[in-house]
Structure formats: C-alpha cells, structure tokens
Design a protein around this motif. Sequence first.
Motif, PDB file in Angstrom:
ATOM      1  N   ARG A  41      10.644  -9.285  12.393  1.00  0.00           N
ATOM      2  CA  ARG A  41      11.197  -8.481  11.300  1.00  0.00           C
ATOM      3  C   ARG A  41      10.410  -7.177  11.139  1.00  0.00           C
ATOM      4  NH1 ARG A  41      14.564 -10.584   7.360  1.00  0.00           N
ATOM      5  NH2 ARG A  41      15.363 -12.672   7.800  1.00  0.00           N
ATOM      6  N   ALA A  42       9.096  -7.262  11.259  1.00  0.00           N
ATOM      7  CA  ALA A  42       8.270  -6.068  11.131  1.00  0.00           C
ATOM      8  C   ALA A  42       8.571  -5.078  12.253  1.00  0.00           C
ATOM      9  CB  ALA A  42       6.793  -6.449  11.147  1.00  0.00           C
ATOM     10  N   LEU A  43       8.769  -5.585  13.454  1.00  0.00           N
ATOM     11  CA  LEU A  43       9.112  -4.700  14.571  1.00  0.00           C
ATOM     12  C   LEU A  43      10.475  -4.057  14.343  1.00  0.00           C
ATOM     13  CD1 LEU A  43       8.632  -3.472  17.347  1.00  0.00           C
ATOM     14  CD2 LEU A  43       9.508  -5.610  18.359  1.00  0.00           C
ATOM     15  N   THR A  44      11.410  -4.834  13.830  1.00  0.00           N
ATOM     16  CA  THR A  44      12.736  -4.284  13.526  1.00  0.00           C
ATOM     17  C   THR A  44      12.623  -3.168  12.501  1.00  0.00           C
ATOM     18  OG1 THR A  44      13.724  -6.459  13.952  1.00  0.00           O
ATOM     19  CG2 THR A  44      15.063  -4.865  12.734  1.00  0.00           C
ATOM     20  N   TRP A  45      11.874  -3.425  11.431  1.00  0.00           N
ATOM     21  CA  TRP A  45      11.673  -2.397  10.405  1.00  0.00           C
ATOM     22  C   TRP A  45      11.029  -1.163  11.003  1.00  0.00           C
ATOM     23  CZ3 TRP A  45       7.427   0.252   8.744  1.00  0.00           C
ATOM     24  CH2 TRP A  45       7.610   1.042   7.606  1.00  0.00           C
ATOM     25  N   GLY A  84      -1.038   0.104   8.054  1.00  0.00           N
ATOM     26  CA  GLY A  84      -1.646   0.113   6.733  1.00  0.00           C
ATOM     27  C   GLY A  84      -0.664   0.090   5.583  1.00  0.00           C
ATOM     28  N   ARG A  85       0.625   0.086   5.864  1.00  0.00           N
ATOM     29  CA  ARG A  85       1.645   0.060   4.822  1.00  0.00           C
ATOM     30  C   ARG A  85       2.192  -1.359   4.652  1.00  0.00           C
ATOM     31  NH1 ARG A  85       7.440   3.397   4.706  1.00  0.00           N
ATOM     32  NH2 ARG A  85       8.284   2.347   2.864  1.00  0.00           N
ATOM     33  N   ALA A  86       2.104  -1.916   3.473  1.00  0.00           N
ATOM     34  CA  ALA A  86       2.639  -3.248   3.201  1.00  0.00           C
ATOM     35  C   ALA A  86       4.161  -3.197   3.214  1.00  0.00           C
ATOM     36  CB  ALA A  86       2.144  -3.747   1.857  1.00  0.00           C
ATOM     37  N   ILE A  87       4.775  -4.078   3.996  1.00  0.00           N
ATOM     38  CA  ILE A  87       6.240  -4.070   4.120  1.00  0.00           C
ATOM     39  C   ILE A  87       6.832  -5.464   3.875  1.00  0.00           C
ATOM     40  CG2 ILE A  87       6.322  -2.060   5.650  1.00  0.00           C
ATOM     41  CD1 ILE A  87       6.683  -4.043   8.001  1.00  0.00           C
ATOM     42  N   ASP A  88       6.132  -6.275   3.088  1.00  0.00           N
ATOM     43  CA  ASP A  88       6.601  -7.641   2.841  1.00  0.00           C
ATOM     44  C   ASP A  88       8.004  -7.665   2.250  1.00  0.00           C
ATOM     45  OD1 ASP A  88       3.914  -9.352   3.186  1.00  0.00           O
ATOM     46  OD2 ASP A  88       3.456  -7.462   2.199  1.00  0.00           O
ATOM     47  N   ALA A  89       8.272  -6.804   1.293  1.00  0.00           N
ATOM     48  CA  ALA A  89       9.596  -6.774   0.672  1.00  0.00           C
ATOM     49  C   ALA A  89      10.627  -6.157   1.605  1.00  0.00           C
ATOM     50  CB  ALA A  89       9.544  -5.998  -0.644  1.00  0.00           C
ATOM     51  N   GLN A  90      10.232  -5.096   2.289  1.00  0.00           N
ATOM     52  CA  GLN A  90      11.177  -4.371   3.146  1.00  0.00           C
ATOM     53  C   GLN A  90      11.730  -5.229   4.279  1.00  0.00           C
ATOM     54  OE1 GLN A  90       8.385  -3.261   1.883  1.00  0.00           O
ATOM     55  NE2 GLN A  90       8.327  -1.024   1.643  1.00  0.00           N
ATOM     56  N   ILE A  91      10.900  -6.103   4.859  1.00  0.00           N
ATOM     57  CA  ILE A  91      11.380  -6.878   6.010  1.00  0.00           C
ATOM     58  C   ILE A  91      12.328  -8.000   5.605  1.00  0.00           C
ATOM     59  CG2 ILE A  91       9.334  -6.342   7.383  1.00  0.00           C
ATOM     60  CD1 ILE A  91       8.379  -9.230   6.872  1.00  0.00           C
TER      61      ILE A  91
END
Length: 225
Positions: A41-45, A84-91
């Motif tokens: 998911r992080a790679l997709t984002w 360094g950017r938190a993306i827990d919600a975005q993914i």
Amino acid sequence: MSDQPLMIAIDGPSGTGKSSVSKAVARALGVGYLDTGAMYRALTWWCLDQGIDLSDQAAVAREAASYPLEMGTDPAAPSVSVGGRAIDAQIREGRITAAVSQVATNLQVRALMRDKQHALMQQIASATGGVVAEGRDITTVVAPDAQVRILMTASEEARMARRSKELAVEAESTRSQIVDRDRIDSTVSQFHTAADGVVTVDTTTLNFEESVEAVLAIARGAGSD
C-alpha cells in the motif's frame, strides 16, 4: 525451548481478522509486528504521489527498489512512513485500496518485496526476540523458514460482515473490496489453501479473543518443541 527468535508467519485473505489478531499475538508474546500488506500500500501511495503510471511495471519496480519506506513495528502502535512522512491514514484510502492489486501483482515488485520482507522479519526478530508477520505468501514465499506458519481463513459471509463493520460501508462495496481483490491477487499469490507444514485456523465461528488464543496456542506449542 529454542534459543532462536520466534518467527510467526500468518497468511490469509481479507476479512479473516489476521491483522488485528497478529498485533494482539505480538503484544502477548512481547515481540515485533510486520504488516507486509502495508508495504504494498505504501508503494502504491508513493508511486501515485510521484506520478508513476502503475501500468508501467518496470518503473514501479524501480521505485520498489528505492522508495524511502520506514515501518514502525511496535504491535501496540504500528506505523508506516515514506521519506519521513507518516502515511498510515493515506494508505487506507479507497483510491489506494482500488489500486494496490495492480502493484501487488507486479512480479518484479513481488520479488523485491519478498527479499525486503524477509530481511525485515529477521531484523525485527533479532531486535525484539521474535516477530509476527502477516499478509499473503508469508508462509510459503517470504518466510517458509518460520517456526510457526498459519493460514487464517473464514467464510465469505463472515469476512464481509467483519470488513463492513470495520469500514462502515455497504455490503456490495465490501464484496468488491474483498472478493474482487482476492480474485486478482490470487493470480500471483496462494492464500486460500494451506501448504505443507502450515496450520489452518478457521475464524468463521471464533470471536476475536478466541482467534488470538488459537494462534497463541500454536505459537506456544512451537516454542516448547
């Protein structure tokens, strides 16, 4: 009991409870946790944020090899950051859910992720005394050497009910998220049938606490061998 850090690999389709159960098991055992699905998911984002065409498999694979991923592996507060950017919600947004299979079925990406995920499991286990890693292909491809390998399953009805409750969405939307994604992902990943040496835990009729205890019983049995 073995002196080797305990590595627990948990596979399964969406809605079986594997994420919440895996975190609870890791907390109970005092070890680290790895959500391998969050890595896809992080790679997709990241690719979408960078304007990378997900249909360009070679370009996505290049990003998979170099994107600045940071996984927080505390089961009480797991986290995902990129650069360094938190993306827990975005993914967890719908656009990522709709697109992640395009990344997860990229065979070049899967090969890179396999190596990253196995290395992370070893690092976490060395640092905390063990690791619980969950996702797809964990028991067979990423960590076939794990002492505990579990396939979590549940009926389609139970899986949809759980995911609808989690996401507060309608049943038809849930069916699309679960059934359609599983169908696509199953073209490159085996997560419906347990391989040799993999223990099946069917959570259809189990509540959360019972599911956690079922996995813990298997883990404790392995640790006493």
